[in-house]
Design a protein around this motif. Structure first.
Motif, PDB file in Angstrom:
ATOM      1  N   ALA A  29       0.842  -1.195   0.000  1.00 26.92           N
ATOM      2  CA  ALA A  29       0.000   0.000   0.000  1.00 26.92           C
ATOM      3  C   ALA A  29       0.881   1.250   0.000  1.00 26.92           C
ATOM      4  O   ALA A  29       1.974   1.259   0.583  1.00 26.92           O
ATOM      5  N   LYS A  30       0.417   2.313  -0.667  1.00 31.46           N
ATOM      6  CA  LYS A  30       1.137   3.579  -0.705  1.00 31.46           C
ATOM      7  C   LYS A  30       0.206   4.709  -0.272  1.00 31.46           C
ATOM      8  O   LYS A  30      -0.986   4.723  -0.613  1.00 31.46           O
ATOM      9  N   ILE A  31       0.790   5.665   0.460  1.00 30.84           N
ATOM     10  CA  ILE A  31       0.059   6.864   0.839  1.00 30.84           C
ATOM     11  C   ILE A  31       0.090   7.864  -0.306  1.00 30.84           C
ATOM     12  O   ILE A  31       1.148   8.133  -0.888  1.00 30.84           O
ATOM     13  N   LEU A  32      -1.070   8.444  -0.633  1.00 28.41           N
ATOM     14  CA  LEU A  32      -1.140   9.526  -1.614  1.00 28.41           C
ATOM     15  C   LEU A  32      -1.405  10.828  -0.864  1.00 28.41           C
ATOM     16  O   LEU A  32      -2.423  10.981  -0.209  1.00 28.41           O
ATOM     17  N   ALA A  33      -0.433  11.753  -0.945  1.00 26.61           N
ATOM     18  CA  ALA A  33      -0.620  13.077  -0.340  1.00 26.61           C
ATOM     19  C   ALA A  33      -0.697  14.084  -1.487  1.00 26.61           C
ATOM     20  O   ALA A  33      -1.726  14.236  -2.120  1.00 26.61           O
ATOM     21  N   GLY A  34       0.430  14.732  -1.843  1.00 21.21           N
ATOM     22  CA  GLY A  34       0.413  15.646  -2.984  1.00 21.21           C
ATOM     23  C   GLY A  34       0.515  14.921  -4.313  1.00 21.21           C
ATOM     24  O   GLY A  34       0.080  15.421  -5.354  1.00 21.21           O
ATOM     25  N   GLY A  35       1.133  13.762  -4.309  1.00 22.81           N
ATOM     26  CA  GLY A  35       1.230  12.946  -5.517  1.00 22.81           C
ATOM     27  C   GLY A  35       2.264  13.409  -6.524  1.00 22.81           C
ATOM     28  O   GLY A  35       2.330  12.885  -7.637  1.00 22.81           O
ATOM     29  N   GLN A  36       3.109  14.378  -6.171  1.00 21.07           N
ATOM     30  CA  GLN A  36       4.035  14.955  -7.146  1.00 21.07           C
ATOM     31  C   GLN A  36       5.191  14.016  -7.498  1.00 21.07           C
ATOM     32  O   GLN A  36       5.839  14.184  -8.529  1.00 21.07           O
ATOM     33  N   SER A  37       5.466  13.040  -6.652  1.00 24.11           N
ATOM     34  CA  SER A  37       6.474  12.022  -6.973  1.00 24.11           C
ATOM     35  C   SER A  37       5.820  10.687  -7.281  1.00 24.11           C
ATOM     36  O   SER A  37       6.172  10.015  -8.253  1.00 24.11           O
ATOM     37  N   LEU A  38       4.839  10.300  -6.448  1.00 21.07           N
ATOM     38  CA  LEU A  38       4.234   8.982  -6.592  1.00 21.07           C
ATOM     39  C   LEU A  38       3.498   8.818  -7.919  1.00 21.07           C
ATOM     40  O   LEU A  38       3.656   7.790  -8.600  1.00 21.07           O
ATOM     41  N   ASP A  54      -5.465   7.540   0.050  1.00 18.91           N
ATOM     42  CA  ASP A  54      -5.450   8.987  -0.194  1.00 18.91           C
ATOM     43  C   ASP A  54      -5.768   9.708   1.117  1.00 18.91           C
ATOM     44  O   ASP A  54      -6.880   9.612   1.636  1.00 18.91           O
ATOM     45  N   ILE A  55      -4.798  10.458   1.650  1.00 22.31           N
ATOM     46  CA  ILE A  55      -4.993  11.094   2.965  1.00 22.31           C
ATOM     47  C   ILE A  55      -5.377  12.577   2.834  1.00 22.31           C
ATOM     48  O   ILE A  55      -5.313  13.324   3.813  1.00 22.31           O
ATOM     49  N   ASN A  56      -5.780  13.000   1.660  1.00 20.23           N
ATOM     50  CA  ASN A  56      -6.019  14.426   1.453  1.00 20.23           C
ATOM     51  C   ASN A  56      -7.233  14.972   2.212  1.00 20.23           C
ATOM     52  O   ASN A  56      -7.420  16.178   2.272  1.00 20.23           O
ATOM     53  N   ARG A  57      -8.063  14.092   2.780  1.00 20.55           N
ATOM     54  CA  ARG A  57      -9.161  14.598   3.626  1.00 20.55           C
ATOM     55  C   ARG A  57      -8.735  14.802   5.082  1.00 20.55           C
ATOM     56  O   ARG A  57      -9.507  15.313   5.881  1.00 20.55           O
ATOM     57  N   LEU A  58      -7.487  14.450   5.412  1.00 20.60           N
ATOM     58  CA  LEU A  58      -7.038  14.555   6.809  1.00 20.60           C
ATOM     59  C   LEU A  58      -6.476  15.954   7.070  1.00 20.60           C
ATOM     60  O   LEU A  58      -5.275  16.155   7.273  1.00 20.60           O
ATOM     61  N   SER A  59      -7.371  16.938   7.088  1.00 21.78           N
ATOM     62  CA  SER A  59      -6.941  18.333   7.216  1.00 21.78           C
ATOM     63  C   SER A  59      -6.254  18.626   8.543  1.00 21.78           C
ATOM     64  O   SER A  59      -5.539  19.622   8.669  1.00 21.78           O
ATOM     65  N   ASP A  60      -6.447  17.760   9.543  1.00 25.16           N
ATOM     66  CA  ASP A  60      -5.783  17.979  10.835  1.00 25.16           C
ATOM     67  C   ASP A  60      -4.284  17.701  10.751  1.00 25.16           C
ATOM     68  O   ASP A  60      -3.551  17.967  11.707  1.00 25.16           O
ATOM     69  N   ALA A  75       2.412  16.799   8.412  1.00 27.54           N
ATOM     70  CA  ALA A  75       2.950  16.128   7.231  1.00 27.54           C
ATOM     71  C   ALA A  75       2.181  16.472   5.963  1.00 27.54           C
ATOM     72  O   ALA A  75       2.732  16.410   4.868  1.00 27.54           O
ATOM     73  N   LEU A  76       0.899  16.862   6.097  1.00 28.81           N
ATOM     74  CA  LEU A  76       0.102  17.148   4.903  1.00 28.81           C
ATOM     75  C   LEU A  76       0.138  18.630   4.521  1.00 28.81           C
ATOM     76  O   LEU A  76      -0.585  19.076   3.644  1.00 28.81           O
ATOM     77  N   THR A  77       0.997  19.396   5.153  1.00 23.04           N
ATOM     78  CA  THR A  77       1.107  20.825   4.832  1.00 23.04           C
ATOM     79  C   THR A  77       1.758  21.004   3.464  1.00 23.04           C
ATOM     80  O   THR A  77       2.813  20.424   3.197  1.00 23.04           O
ATOM     81  N   ARG A  78       1.121  21.792   2.602  1.00 21.90           N
ATOM     82  CA  ARG A  78       1.642  22.014   1.248  1.00 21.90           C
ATOM     83  C   ARG A  78       2.932  22.833   1.318  1.00 21.90           C
ATOM     84  O   ARG A  78       3.091  23.701   2.175  1.00 21.90           O
ATOM     85  N   HIS A  79       3.811  22.572   0.355  1.00 24.43           N
ATOM     86  CA  HIS A  79       5.096  23.272   0.349  1.00 24.43           C
ATOM     87  C   HIS A  79       4.927  24.789   0.403  1.00 24.43           C
ATOM     88  O   HIS A  79       5.624  25.469   1.162  1.00 24.43           O
ATOM     89  N   ASN A  80       4.057  25.329  -0.409  1.00 28.08           N
ATOM     90  CA  ASN A  80       3.897  26.789  -0.424  1.00 28.08           C
ATOM     91  C   ASN A  80       3.398  27.323   0.911  1.00 28.08           C
ATOM     92  O   ASN A  80       3.750  28.431   1.319  1.00 28.08           O
ATOM     93  N   THR A 106       3.601  25.768  -9.021  1.00 27.83           N
ATOM     94  CA  THR A 106       2.455  24.859  -9.155  1.00 27.83           C
ATOM     95  C   THR A 106       2.710  23.527  -8.453  1.00 27.83           C
ATOM     96  O   THR A 106       1.795  22.936  -7.875  1.00 27.83           O
ATOM     97  N   ILE A 107       3.951  23.064  -8.504  1.00 28.26           N
ATOM     98  CA  ILE A 107       4.284  21.806  -7.810  1.00 28.26           C
ATOM     99  C   ILE A 107       4.265  22.030  -6.308  1.00 28.26           C
ATOM    100  O   ILE A 107       3.729  21.216  -5.547  1.00 28.26           O
ATOM    101  N   ARG A 108       4.831  23.172  -5.847  1.00 26.97           N
ATOM    102  CA  ARG A 108       4.820  23.470  -4.410  1.00 26.97           C
ATOM    103  C   ARG A 108       3.395  23.676  -3.913  1.00 26.97           C
ATOM    104  O   ARG A 108       3.095  23.454  -2.747  1.00 26.97           O
ATOM    105  N   ASN A 109       2.494  24.092  -4.794  1.00 29.11           N
ATOM    106  CA  ASN A 109       1.105  24.330  -4.393  1.00 29.11           C
ATOM    107  C   ASN A 109       0.379  23.035  -4.082  1.00 29.11           C
ATOM    108  O   ASN A 109      -0.609  23.031  -3.349  1.00 29.11           O
ATOM    109  N   ARG A 110       0.843  21.933  -4.624  1.00 29.81           N
ATOM    110  CA  ARG A 110       0.183  20.643  -4.424  1.00 29.81           C
ATOM    111  C   ARG A 110       1.015  19.701  -3.554  1.00 29.81           C
ATOM    112  O   ARG A 110       0.482  18.974  -2.728  1.00 29.81           O
TER     113      ARG A 110
END
Length: 291
Positions: A29-38, A54-60, A75-80, A106-110
């Motif tokens: 299994a793999k975690i999907l966060a921003g997905g920019q590498s995976l 996909d952990i993108n609903r875990l806003s906490d 860990a889910l904080t976007r680069h920007n 655009t990559i840092r935004n995701r």
């Protein structure tokens, strides 16, 4: 190309995500966060996970907070969001400086800081900075919580201490000495590319004498390298060009540089030495203590 078939799960809570990881610990299994590498790796079939969580609903898990003597970043904080956060600009200027070299807007935004460090590319900027700043990584599973220092977190190329049933939830970075000066530079083929060599430096000094030095070099080994030989040569010394050159030389001699396609070991060595000297000098100047 399209990715290989996979099951898709989208947990609503961290507890649900941890349970899914536990249930699928033997299923690649793999975690999907921003997905920019995976996602690119999946599209090229370099990665073929059977389950995507996909952990993108875990806003906490998206935050930047003061926690006593450290700054905690979810860990889910976007680069920007990390790059422009006031706490990072004030307390972690080395990280903010390094982010100027991380990919494109655009990559840092995701992309997320957690996804970046778990991907553990040896040439990536953020792991080098977190190594220099003695960051700690909070890892959770259904079996509990553990905190791992940077030296034990980054294990090698695309390899970290996070096990298949675990989730990186938070990064804690100690606030640096108030007298510290910092500098980050890298050499890359194009703006936004991963670094051929990068150097992150934090130096604190008093009356021209170096109190502490934290230095990391990225891109020259299988993971970001803590420049212990240079640090030891600097701490306690009075700043001068001779001291800086000797510290850089001691560190460069301790590294086994390797050839890569289009890049000779000699080029990497000369580049690393030049960046090391220049960033030590710049950090010292910003600390306002260089003679």
């Amino acid at each position: 190309m399209k990715p290989a078939p996979f099951d898709y799960r989208r947990p609503a809570t961290k507890a649900e995500a941890l349970r899914l990881l536990s249930d699928h610990r033997d299923d690649d299994a793999k975690i999907l966060a921003g997905g920019q590498s995976l996602v690119p790796m999946m599209n090229f079939r370099m990665a073929q996970p059977t389950v995507i969580i996909d952990i993108n609903r875990l806003s906490d898990l998206a935050f930047v907070e003061e926690r006593g003597e450290c700054i905690a970043i979810g860990a889910l904080t976007r680069h920007n969001d990390v790059m422009h956060h006031l706490l990072v600009r004030i307390h972690l200027p080395l990280l903010a400086m390094a982010y100027e070299n991380v990919a494109h807007h655009t990559i840092r935004n995701r992309g997320t800081i957690g996804g970046n460090v778990v991907h553990a590319d040896a040439a990536s900027e953020v792991p080098a900075v977190l190594t220099a700043l003695d960051a700690e990584f909070v890892i959770e599973s259904t079996e509990g919580v553990r905190v791992v220092g940077a030296d034990d977190f980054f294990l090698g190329v695309f390899t970290t201490a996070v096990e298949t049933h675990e989730l990186l939830v938070e990064i804690r970075i100690p606030r640096p000495n108030a007298r510290a000066g910092v500098s980050f530079e890298e050499v890359s083929l194009r703006k936004g590319d991963f670094a051929i060599v990068s150097v992150a430096v934090e130096i604190a000094a008093d009356d021209g004498q170096i109190e502490s030095a934290r230095i990391a070099i990225g891109g020259v080994e299988e993971r970001a390298l803590r420049a212990e030989a240079a640090e030891q040569a600097l701490v306690g010394a009075s700043l001068s060009d001779d001291v800086i050159q000797a510290a850089a030389a001691a560190q460069i001699d301790a590294i086994s540089f390797f050839d890569a396609p289009g890049l000779s070991a000699a080029y990497r060595r000369d580049t690393a030495k030049a960046l090391l000297e220049r960033n030590i000098r710049a950090a010292a100047a910003r600390a306002g203590r260089m003679n």
